[in-house]
Design a protein around this motif. Structure first.
Motif, PDB file in Angstrom:
ATOM      1  N   TYR A  72      18.355  92.957  44.012  1.00  0.00           N
ATOM      2  CA  TYR A  72      19.331  92.048  43.426  1.00  0.00           C
ATOM      3  C   TYR A  72      20.006  91.259  44.538  1.00  0.00           C
ATOM      4  CZ  TYR A  72      18.674  94.835  39.252  1.00  0.00           C
ATOM      5  OH  TYR A  72      18.126  95.469  38.179  1.00  0.00           O
TER       6      TYR A  72
ATOM      7  N   VAL B 207      21.905  90.007  39.002  1.00  0.00           N
ATOM      8  CA  VAL B 207      21.566  91.154  38.148  1.00  0.00           C
ATOM      9  C   VAL B 207      20.147  91.030  37.582  1.00  0.00           C
ATOM     10  CG1 VAL B 207      23.924  91.797  37.543  1.00  0.00           C
ATOM     11  CG2 VAL B 207      22.733  90.088  36.183  1.00  0.00           C
TER      12      VAL B 207
ATOM     13  N   THR C 228      29.251  83.514  36.194  1.00  0.00           N
ATOM     14  CA  THR C 228      29.590  83.969  37.543  1.00  0.00           C
ATOM     15  C   THR C 228      30.853  84.824  37.506  1.00  0.00           C
ATOM     16  OG1 THR C 228      28.605  81.963  38.479  1.00  0.00           O
ATOM     17  CG2 THR C 228      30.090  83.215  39.907  1.00  0.00           C
TER      18      THR C 228
ATOM     19  N   LEU D 115      30.038  88.194  35.812  1.00  0.00           N
ATOM     20  CA  LEU D 115      29.256  89.089  36.669  1.00  0.00           C
ATOM     21  C   LEU D 115      30.105  89.627  37.811  1.00  0.00           C
ATOM     22  CD1 LEU D 115      25.796  87.274  36.804  1.00  0.00           C
ATOM     23  CD2 LEU D 115      26.496  89.195  35.361  1.00  0.00           C
ATOM     24  N   ARG D 116      30.995  88.792  38.362  1.00  0.00           N
ATOM     25  CA  ARG D 116      31.887  89.278  39.419  1.00  0.00           C
ATOM     26  C   ARG D 116      32.783  90.395  38.870  1.00  0.00           C
ATOM     27  NH1 ARG D 116      31.358  90.207  44.158  1.00  0.00           N
ATOM     28  NH2 ARG D 116      32.065  92.174  43.399  1.00  0.00           N
TER      29      ARG D 116
ATOM     30  N   ALA E  42      24.734  96.591  41.091  1.00  0.00           N
ATOM     31  CA  ALA E  42      24.098  95.529  40.313  1.00  0.00           C
ATOM     32  C   ALA E  42      23.126  96.084  39.266  1.00  0.00           C
ATOM     33  CB  ALA E  42      23.378  94.550  41.234  1.00  0.00           C
TER      34      ALA E  42
ATOM     35  N   LEU F  48      25.093  97.374  36.315  1.00  0.00           N
ATOM     36  CA  LEU F  48      25.565  96.242  35.520  1.00  0.00           C
ATOM     37  C   LEU F  48      24.422  95.616  34.731  1.00  0.00           C
ATOM     38  CD1 LEU F  48      27.700  94.217  34.594  1.00  0.00           C
ATOM     39  CD2 LEU F  48      27.311  92.949  36.736  1.00  0.00           C
ATOM     40  N   ALA F  49      23.269  95.451  35.354  1.00  0.00           N
ATOM     41  CA  ALA F  49      22.109  94.866  34.670  1.00  0.00           C
ATOM     42  C   ALA F  49      21.715  95.715  33.466  1.00  0.00           C
ATOM     43  CB  ALA F  49      20.934  94.730  35.641  1.00  0.00           C
TER      44      ALA F  49
ATOM     45  N   LEU G 188      24.358  95.287  30.712  1.00  0.00           N
ATOM     46  CA  LEU G 188      24.239  93.984  30.040  1.00  0.00           C
ATOM     47  C   LEU G 188      23.155  93.978  28.968  1.00  0.00           C
ATOM     48  CD1 LEU G 188      24.587  91.558  33.068  1.00  0.00           C
ATOM     49  CD2 LEU G 188      26.162  91.726  31.125  1.00  0.00           C
TER      50      LEU G 188
END
Length: 136
Positions: free
Chosen positions: A3, A38, A77, A80-81, A91, A94-95, A98
């Motif tokens: 990532y 991600v 952005t 994601l931050r 990451a 988080l991916a 999501l």
């Protein structure tokens, strides 16, 4: 999967910065950088940016996105931050999050809701609840 990462100086865009940058148009190359955070596919990015994947592919890296697509990219952005902050810069975590159905999001994955600006707000709200330890 590898990532990309945000440079350490990258801050969340303030509302008026989002407006200004959206009006100027964000470079297509920035969309690739954000997607790399991600591992979002071109198809996922096109859906989020509200454009066809074909039109996304046609844009050269130095070309600017439309105002609406630029705004969505900047909102992504920010989201994601926030997500990387919540998940301690993991990451991959988080991916996965999501792409996982979330009860609080009407059993839809966060990614499914990012085709609307309201969806961005809902997903960000869930991240805020996770961040503060509030279970849904």
């Amino acid at each position: 999967m590898a990532y990309a990462s945000l440079p350490p100086y990258t801050a969340v865009y303030a509302p008026y910065t989002v407006i200004d940058k959206s009006r100027q148009g964000v470079l297509r190359s920035e969309a690739d950088q954000v997607a790399g955070l991600v591992g979002l596919t071109d198809l996922e990015m096109a859906r989020i940016l509200n454009m066809s994947d074909r039109n996304l592919h046609r844009l050269k890296p130095q070309e600017r996105l439309s105002r609406d697509a630029s705004e969505r990219l900047l909102l992504l952005t920010n989201l994601l931050r926030h997500g990387l902050d919540v998940f301690d810069d993991e990451a991959e975590t988080l991916a996965d999050w999501l792409r996982s159905p979330i009860r609080e999001l009407n059993a839809q994955s966060p990614l499914q809701l990012l085709d609307t600006t309201t969806g961005f707000g809902l997903v960000d709200d869930v991240l805020g609840r996770i961040e503060h330890g509030i279970v849904g």
